[in-house]
Write an enzyme that holds these catalytic residues in place. Sequence first.
Site, PDB file in Angstrom:
ATOM      1  N   ASP A 117     -26.458 100.302  64.762  1.00 18.27           N
ATOM      2  CA  ASP A 117     -25.983 101.564  65.334  1.00 18.27           C
ATOM      3  C   ASP A 117     -25.514 102.463  64.188  1.00 18.27           C
ATOM      4  OD1 ASP A 117     -25.191 103.421  67.243  1.00 18.27           O
ATOM      5  OD2 ASP A 117     -23.195 102.553  67.448  1.00 18.27           O
ATOM      6  N   HIS A 124     -19.673 114.539  65.921  1.00 19.64           N
ATOM      7  CA  HIS A 124     -19.028 113.332  66.460  1.00 19.64           C
ATOM      8  C   HIS A 124     -18.117 112.700  65.408  1.00 19.64           C
ATOM      9  CE1 HIS A 124     -18.424 109.487  68.476  1.00 19.64           C
ATOM     10  NE2 HIS A 124     -18.892 108.867  67.409  1.00 19.64           N
ATOM     11  N   GLU A 190     -21.142 106.167  74.976  1.00 20.97           N
ATOM     12  CA  GLU A 190     -21.643 106.903  73.819  1.00 20.97           C
ATOM     13  C   GLU A 190     -23.095 107.238  74.092  1.00 20.97           C
ATOM     14  OE1 GLU A 190     -18.807 105.787  70.065  1.00 20.97           O
ATOM     15  OE2 GLU A 190     -20.678 104.662  70.226  1.00 20.97           O
ATOM     16  N   GLU A 192     -26.597 108.160  73.048  1.00 23.96           N
ATOM     17  CA  GLU A 192     -27.340 108.016  71.796  1.00 23.96           C
ATOM     18  C   GLU A 192     -28.838 107.979  72.076  1.00 23.96           C
ATOM     19  OE1 GLU A 192     -25.854 105.227  68.969  1.00 23.96           O
ATOM     20  OE2 GLU A 192     -23.856 105.126  69.895  1.00 23.96           O
ATOM     21  N   ASP A 224     -24.095 103.328  74.285  1.00 29.53           N
ATOM     22  CA  ASP A 224     -23.348 102.330  73.506  1.00 29.53           C
ATOM     23  C   ASP A 224     -21.924 102.266  74.058  1.00 29.53           C
ATOM     24  OD1 ASP A 224     -22.403 100.620  71.535  1.00 29.53           O
ATOM     25  OD2 ASP A 224     -22.110 102.229  70.076  1.00 29.53           O
ATOM     26  N   ARG A 228     -12.364 101.647  73.679  1.00 24.04           N
ATOM     27  CA  ARG A 228     -11.649 102.352  72.602  1.00 24.04           C
ATOM     28  C   ARG A 228     -10.346 101.685  72.206  1.00 24.04           C
ATOM     29  NH1 ARG A 228     -15.770 104.934  70.446  1.00 24.04           N
ATOM     30  NH2 ARG A 228     -16.723 106.429  71.883  1.00 24.04           N
ATOM     31  N   GLN A 231     -11.358  98.690  70.122  1.00 28.45           N
ATOM     32  CA  GLN A 231     -11.921  99.205  68.873  1.00 28.45           C
ATOM     33  C   GLN A 231     -10.834  99.688  67.910  1.00 28.45           C
ATOM     34  OE1 GLN A 231     -14.536 102.551  69.543  1.00 28.45           O
ATOM     35  NE2 GLN A 231     -14.871 102.921  67.364  1.00 28.45           N
ATOM     36  N   LYS A 244     -17.546  96.952  70.942  1.00 27.23           N
ATOM     37  CA  LYS A 244     -18.857  97.517  71.253  1.00 27.23           C
ATOM     38  C   LYS A 244     -19.925  96.457  71.502  1.00 27.23           C
ATOM     39  CE  LYS A 244     -18.083 101.739  68.625  1.00 27.23           C
ATOM     40  NZ  LYS A 244     -18.725 102.822  69.391  1.00 27.23           N
ATOM     41  N   THR A 248     -24.885  97.064  75.535  1.00 28.51           N
ATOM     42  CA  THR A 248     -25.495  98.321  75.088  1.00 28.51           C
ATOM     43  C   THR A 248     -26.674  98.556  76.022  1.00 28.51           C
ATOM     44  OG1 THR A 248     -24.894  97.787  72.807  1.00 28.51           O
ATOM     45  CG2 THR A 248     -26.526  99.538  73.124  1.00 28.51           C
ATOM     46  N   GLU A 351     -14.056 112.056  72.766  1.00 31.15           N
ATOM     47  CA  GLU A 351     -14.108 113.437  72.278  1.00 31.15           C
ATOM     48  C   GLU A 351     -13.915 114.452  73.405  1.00 31.15           C
ATOM     49  OE1 GLU A 351     -17.494 114.279  69.350  1.00 31.15           O
ATOM     50  OE2 GLU A 351     -18.011 112.381  70.293  1.00 31.15           O
TER      51      GLU A 351
HETATM   52  O1  LIG Z   1     -14.982 106.696  63.338  1.00 32.78           O
HETATM   53  C1  LIG Z   1     -14.827 105.561  63.808  1.00 32.78           C
HETATM   54  O2  LIG Z   1     -13.948 104.798  63.414  1.00 32.78           O
HETATM   55  C2  LIG Z   1     -15.688 105.062  64.901  1.00 32.78           C
HETATM   56  C3  LIG Z   1     -16.691 105.711  65.419  1.00 32.78           C
HETATM   57  C4  LIG Z   1     -17.455 105.197  66.549  1.00 32.78           C
HETATM   58  O3  LIG Z   1     -16.995 104.552  67.476  1.00 32.78           O
HETATM   59  C5  LIG Z   1     -18.832 105.601  66.614  1.00 32.78           C
HETATM   60  C6  LIG Z   1     -19.919 104.573  66.531  1.00 32.78           C
HETATM   61  O4  LIG Z   1     -20.159 103.622  67.283  1.00 32.78           O
HETATM   62  C7  LIG Z   1     -21.049 105.174  65.813  1.00 32.78           C
HETATM   63  C8  LIG Z   1     -21.611 106.299  66.631  1.00 32.78           C
HETATM   64  O5  LIG Z   1     -21.974 106.035  67.776  1.00 32.78           O
HETATM   65  O6  LIG Z   1     -21.740 107.417  66.130  1.00 32.78           O
HETATM   66 CA    CA Z   2     -22.265 104.085  68.831  1.00 29.72          CA
HETATM   67 MG    MG Z   3     -22.719  98.601  72.125  1.00 29.28          MG
END
Ligand SMILES: O=C(O)/C=C/C(=O)CC(=O)CC(=O)O
Ligand code: CA
Ligand code: MG
Length: 398
Positions: A117, A124, A190, A192, A224, A228, A231, A244, A248, A351
């Site tokens: 990914d 973003h 997400e 994508e 995806d 959060r 994460q 994550k 997916t 976002e």
């Molecule tokens: O900036 C971060 O710490 C995390 C970003 C993401 O969660 C995004 C990721 O999975 C990549 C993306 O989809 O652009």
């Molecule tokens: Ca992603």
């Molecule tokens: Mg995923």
Amino acid sequence: MPQQSPRELPEGDPFGADTLPYGVFTTPDAPERRRIGVRYGAYVLDAAAAAAAHGSAHTALLTAPTLNPLLAAGRPVWQAVRAEVRTWVTADGGAEHFHPLEGVTLHLPFEVADYVDFYASEHHATNVGRIFRPDSEPLTPNWKHLPIGYHGRAGTVVVSGTDVVRPQGQRKAPADARPSFGPSLRLDIEAEVGFVVGAPAPANTPVALADFREHVFGVCLVNDWSARDVQAWEYVPLGPFLGKSFATSVSAWITPLDAFDAARTAPPERTFPLLPYLDDSGAEPGGIDLRIEVAINGETVSRPPFASMYWTAAQQLAHMTVNGASLRTGDFYASGTVSGPDPDQRGCLLELTEGKGPYLADGDVVTLTAWAPGPAGARIGLGEVTGRIVPAPGTAAP
Ligand SMILES: O=C(O)/C=C/C(=O)CC(=O)CC(=O)O
Ligand SMILES: [Ca+2]
Ligand SMILES: [Mg+2]
């Protein structure tokens, strides 16, 4: 039996003869017999049956239970098969090879080898950086010099329509003294775009930008799913992991790259000169003008423009292989969340809500759709990717 002839597509149908995506389906009378189908309007052409009826040299490839043998066959074969399929959907006769879409079951169309990914949207990355790391520069110093990515979990890639069980894990807000364990309270999406690798490449033979089309077979939509809270607590210093890896979702339909020739567009202007293996200044335009729509419970919440992505799929493939890593048939990589410059073009709830939520509730259904401009005003549709959130085991829907 089809109500309307499969050949009579409604005006402007985005799944016409210029689209022709491939999938894998079964019918209720033979639920074990997976076969390759091609979407045409609201129908699925049984490609194996049509190939056999027309005496195609590619019948064996199209009779496989996954797309992998076709993926491995390489670009000249992809082009020859696409030309044949186009004649089969438009020729007279053969109505018995079409099945109405609502009567078939669609399956994960290819065996996923490795899954990567990326993080290619400047909008973003800037928004997420600001929300996750308010005291630092939103873009890290490497961001405009290389396409940042991480290796995901290939075994949990699921086909559109698969329920997504709310993941559980460790969550810890900054104000909490210690982590707690339980269902994610900040489950997100997400939006994508995914790229499916067909022809492999041996180790130590990096794929140059110009060879992208020899290796990448096609395109699909990706959600995806991201927890959060999990994460935010786990990702320092090694990056996304369990937040994550639980699911997916991908479209059931893989659209050949050639369908997007009319939608090719130049990526945004580069801020810094790029190292030669990433420098696409003299190359064919590497962006794709794909317009994505994100709907939650039937209501559109965002329209992310894929044309705004800073890094292209060709650059991502070049970067993935520049260190000498080999490429396998079925390798799959996603663009990273697609977010445009405007607030209603953001590709995730983190976002869209500035980190405040609300996030997904049990029972919510998220659907991504997209189309690109095709030849002579036609639209090229991407198969939707949809999924419903179901409660974590042992918990009930609110
Ligand atoms: O900036 C971060 O710490 C995390 C970003 C993401 O969660 C995004 C990721 O999975 C990549 C993306 O989809 O652009
Ligand atoms: Ca992603
Ligand atoms: Mg995923």
